[in-house]
Design an enzyme around this catalytic site. Structure first.
Site, PDB file in Angstrom:
ATOM      1  N   LYS A  72       4.581 -77.905   5.902  1.00  0.00           N
ATOM      2  CA  LYS A  72       5.863 -77.895   6.668  1.00  0.00           C
ATOM      3  C   LYS A  72       5.947 -79.010   7.632  1.00  0.00           C
ATOM      4  O   LYS A  72       4.795 -79.004   8.366  1.00  0.00           O
ATOM      5  CB  LYS A  72       6.150 -76.534   7.033  1.00  0.00           C
ATOM      6  CG  LYS A  72       7.529 -76.330   7.592  1.00  0.00           C
ATOM      7  CD  LYS A  72       7.856 -75.018   8.058  1.00  0.00           C
ATOM      8  CE  LYS A  72       9.096 -74.642   8.801  1.00  0.00           C
ATOM      9  NZ  LYS A  72       9.248 -73.344   9.065  1.00  0.00           N
ATOM     10  N   SER A 147      13.637 -71.352   7.415  1.00  0.00           N
ATOM     11  CA  SER A 147      13.700 -72.471   7.690  1.00  0.00           C
ATOM     12  C   SER A 147      12.467 -73.438   6.818  1.00  0.00           C
ATOM     13  O   SER A 147      12.448 -74.853   6.803  1.00  0.00           O
ATOM     14  CB  SER A 147      13.341 -72.940   9.208  1.00  0.00           C
ATOM     15  OG  SER A 147      12.022 -72.339   9.517  1.00  0.00           O
ATOM     16  N   SER A 171      11.000 -67.274   7.989  1.00  0.00           N
ATOM     17  CA  SER A 171      11.266 -68.435   7.072  1.00  0.00           C
ATOM     18  C   SER A 171      10.415 -68.569   6.191  1.00  0.00           C
ATOM     19  O   SER A 171      10.244 -69.835   5.567  1.00  0.00           O
ATOM     20  CB  SER A 171      11.091 -69.484   8.648  1.00  0.00           C
ATOM     21  OG  SER A 171      12.280 -69.681   8.904  1.00  0.00           O
TER      22      SER A 171
HETATM   23  N1  GLN Z   1      16.622 -67.537  10.699  1.00  0.00           N
HETATM   24  C1  GLN Z   1      15.519 -67.341  11.898  1.00  0.00           C
HETATM   25  C2  GLN Z   1      15.958 -68.213  12.861  1.00  0.00           C
HETATM   26  O1  GLN Z   1      16.803 -69.200  12.723  1.00  0.00           O
HETATM   27  C3  GLN Z   1      14.182 -67.587  11.508  1.00  0.00           C
HETATM   28  C4  GLN Z   1      13.479 -68.778  11.587  1.00  0.00           C
HETATM   29  C5  GLN Z   1      12.283 -68.806  11.338  1.00  0.00           C
HETATM   30  O2  GLN Z   1      11.509 -67.912  10.961  1.00  0.00           O
HETATM   31  N2  GLN Z   1      11.724 -70.097  11.787  1.00  0.00           N
HETATM   32  O3  GLN Z   1      15.493 -67.857  14.137  1.00  0.00           O
END
Ligand code: GLN
Length: 501
Positions: A72, A147, A171
């Protein structure tokens, strides 16, 4: 893409060479048009492939030797640009590798590139990347989840055997679910955060996204472990995360989970929005019952406050972490500023995308004098209650089950559909509410895995569904076992976009 053990066999028996494999996959990166890859460095990938092949030729046999992977784009890398999906870091080259990147390279896996993600890992759909959205390999009209959408999409499409992700509020689990692959968020502190571009430091945790629980165990073996460079890294004993998993798939005992009690949090089951998700979840529960587990309802009384608490705490930490991007030290700099204030203002206005700005504003607000007690302190109290809910639940059961997401992967350029009667609070993107099942384990620092457990029906037949299994702190070895038994029984994880009409 075959699972890691099969691919290793093909490499060891010389059915395929590492260089040939890597060449073929890099070609696929170019032709897949999923928007899943942000940076490749063919020369470096070929160099790693050649090294791995030399070791294989010398008779060295390591579990991940020669296995293709991606990181990532929030893990800093010396040989690939690291953008965190942001204009702010569009040309950033790190002087060092993140600990996870280093450990995976040492395991002999070959890195093929950096995968797309929401800007600074903020999002649930991978639509907030400054370099364009990422698409779902099953259905290009759908989001891949976020994400870590690029990582899940690459594994789902079969372009890498595994990819790293980070999970702050879901994410790893949510994109894994939506791309039909397996992803585990380990206990907070199990995997080093050194060299991961920080979003919300008290929540961020790295983990693998792969084709099965067994593969995740092998990758976790390489990733996990104490790192003196990360002050929240835990000094745990070294554990073989694959040790409890069924290595002889043919002969599984009839009721392997006879001693296991699985809890279904009623606050989560009540909040499942999609009928298709509800059905797949019911079938998963029946599978576990068939495997001998006792399934019972449990309560997490503060679960319904977890999204609100998360979206105060995460932006608060983000506003602090992102203050370093000011145009002075590194990254993007606006060149037309006359004063220092203008430099900050212009750089941050142009460098950050809309969602990141929203979070910086929210985070700064909830931490500011006069509002700190009303918001940040309250959210921290809720966080403690969420943790104690889980602790009480685990007094009566071994693991908790829920879907990974209350909805199916939604349409690109849209928000999840919670029905016409549902109104999100003013100014709150609806996708925040799709995080309901994942943020709890994040706030509590618990390990949780998402495994494929079915698909939508009718027009949504190509939208995978994930089952989430949450465990007590540091229960990864048993958690993977419970997931592995499910996979051996159901086989959902073996479905790939290419072999389904
Ligand atoms: N959807 C959550 C956020 O936008 C989780 C994102 C993540 O785990 N990086 O914060």
């Amino acid at each position: 893409m075959q699972d890691i053990r099969l691919l290793r066999k093909s490499l060891e028996t010389k059915k395929i060479g590492v260089l040939e494999l890597v060449t073929d996959l890099l070609q696929k990166f170019e032709t897949n048009h999923l928007g899943a890859v942000l940076c490749v460095n063919k020369e470096e990938s070929f160099r790693q492939a050649t090294e791995a092949q030399k070791k294989i030729d010398a008779g060295i046999s390591e579990p991940l030797l020669g296995i293709p992977c991606a990181h990532k784009d929030v893990f800093v890398t010396k040989k690939w640009r690291t953008t965190a999906g942001s204009r702010m870091l569009a040309n950033y080259l790190s002087p060092f590798d993140a600990t996870v990147v280093k450990r995976i390279a040492e395991s002999g896996a070959v890195c093929l590139g950096k995968s797309s993600c929401d800007e600074f890992a903020m999002g649930s759909a991978n639509q907030n990347c400054a370099f364009g959205p990422c698409l779902n390999p099953w259905d290009k009209k759908a989001i891949p989840g976020g994400s870590s959408g690029g990582s899940a999409a690459l594994v789902g499409a079969g372009h890498v055997s595994f990819a790293t992700g980070t999970d702050t509020g879901g994410s790893i689990r949510q994109p894994a679910a939506m791309c039909g692959v397996t992803g585990i968020k380990p206990t907070y502190g199990l995997v080093s955060r050194w060299g991961i571009i920080a979003y919300a430091s008290s929540l961020d945790q790295a983990g693998p996204i792969a084709n099965s629980a067994y593969d995740c165990g092998m990758i976790l073996n390489a990733m996990a472990g104490f790192d003196p460079r990360d002050s929240t890294s835990q000094r745990t004993e070294s554990v073989d995360y694959c040790a409890l998993m069924n290595t002889n798939k043919e002969k599984i005992v009839r009721k392997p989970l006879e001693d296991m009690v699985l809890g279904i949090p009623s606050e989560y089951s009540k909040a499942i929005h999609s009928q298709d998700v509800a059905l797949a979840f019911q079938e998963s529960i029946q599978t576990y019952e068939k495997l001998g587990a006792t399934v019972k309802d449990v309560s997490l009384p503060h679960a319904n406050h977890s999204v609100a608490a998360y979206y105060v705490i995460a932006p608060a930490e983000a506003s602090s972490n992102l203050s370093r991007f000011d145009g002075v030290k590194f990254g993007f700099r606006n060149s037309r500023a006359d004063t220092l204030d203008d430099l900050y203002f212009n750089t941050r206005s142009e460098g950050f995308g809309e969602e990141v700005k929203r979070r910086i504003l929210v985070g700064t607000f909830v931490l500011s004098h006069g509002y700190y007690d009303a918001y940040y302190n309250q959210a921290s109290k809720v966080r403690r209650l969420v943790l104690s809910d889980f602790k009480s639940a685990f007094e009566g059961c071994d693991f908790l089950l829920s879907p990974s997401s209350p909805v199916l992967a939604w349409e690109l350029d849209a928000q999840p559909d919670f029905g016409i009667n549902f109104k999100a609070p003013e100014g709150v993107p609806k996708e925040y509410l799709a995080d309901l099942f994942t943020v709890g384990a994040s706030l509590a620092g618990l390990p949780a895995i998402s495994v494929p457990c079915g698909f939508g029906r009718g027009q949504f037949a190509r939208r995978p569904i994930g089952l989430q299994i949450i465990g007590p702190h540091f229960s990864e070895q048993r958690l993977l076992k419970v997931a592995d038994i499910f996979q051996t029984e159901t086989g959902w994880h073996t479905m790939k976009p290419s072999n389904i009409a």
